[in-house]
Design a protein around this motif. Sequence first.
Motif, PDB file in Angstrom:
ATOM      1  N   THR A 122      -1.085   3.634  -9.138  1.00 50.39           N
ATOM      2  CA  THR A 122      -1.283   3.597 -10.587  1.00 50.39           C
ATOM      3  C   THR A 122      -0.587   2.348 -11.103  1.00 50.39           C
ATOM      4  O   THR A 122       0.527   2.032 -10.683  1.00 50.39           O
ATOM      5  N   SER A 127       0.817  -1.219   0.000  1.00 49.34           N
ATOM      6  CA  SER A 127       0.000   0.000   0.000  1.00 49.34           C
ATOM      7  C   SER A 127       0.853   1.273   0.000  1.00 49.34           C
ATOM      8  O   SER A 127       0.335   2.360  -0.247  1.00 49.34           O
ATOM      9  N   THR A 176      -4.418  -6.222  -5.900  1.00 45.55           N
ATOM     10  CA  THR A 176      -5.596  -5.932  -5.065  1.00 45.55           C
ATOM     11  C   THR A 176      -5.203  -5.242  -3.761  1.00 45.55           C
ATOM     12  O   THR A 176      -6.044  -4.639  -3.114  1.00 45.55           O
ATOM     13  N   SER A 186      -3.110  -2.720  -3.466  1.00 42.36           N
ATOM     14  CA  SER A 186      -2.521  -1.407  -3.716  1.00 42.36           C
ATOM     15  C   SER A 186      -3.453  -0.525  -4.524  1.00 42.36           C
ATOM     16  O   SER A 186      -4.111  -0.991  -5.450  1.00 42.36           O
ATOM     17  N   SER A 187      -3.497   0.760  -4.171  1.00 39.63           N
ATOM     18  CA  SER A 187      -4.263   1.721  -4.961  1.00 39.63           C
ATOM     19  C   SER A 187      -3.339   2.498  -5.903  1.00 39.63           C
ATOM     20  O   SER A 187      -3.733   3.492  -6.497  1.00 39.63           O
TER      21      SER A 187
END
Length: 182
Positions: free
Chosen positions: A146, A110, A141, A143-144
């Motif tokens: 790019t 994350s 899934t 990590s947000s």
Amino acid sequence: MTDKSEIRRKIKNMRKMLDEADKAIAAEAVFNQLEKTAAFIMAKRILMYHSLPDEVSTHAFLRKWASEKSFFLPRVNGVDLDILPYEQTRLELGSFQIEEPTGNDLVDPSTIELIITPAVAYDRKGNRLGRGKGFYDRLLTQSSATKIGVAYHFQIVDDIPVEPHDVPVDMVITDKAVIITK
């Protein structure tokens, strides 16, 4: 719709036809485009991959930017990928004959701002087809960040069969195009 194994077979055969000069030219084109993206320019913490001989080579790019960006590489741990800092002197041959980072300084996915993903193929919607083990889908899934796929242009296919656990990328960069998928 073509099935996944057929796409993998077709792409594998096309990769075999590339000579070292073609590979080098393509990698340079891909990473020149990546360097121009806002996502790369702004990111400080970037998850890369240490390329296999049949993938777009990341080696020169990692060396070029290693002093300016914090790069991380995955290491196979059972069915998952651990994330560790990239240091050229701390790589050893790991699972699937991929050079992986050594050590115990694991990084939380994350905290990564940009993820550069390998794949066997992508479609224009950002769906990716990996080698079939699901390592990257499980990682993405968490990590947000790019997510940018890099590939040879022939790795872009019309339609990749999608399953519920598949995680698409936000952009695909090839030696001939930049495809924004979101």
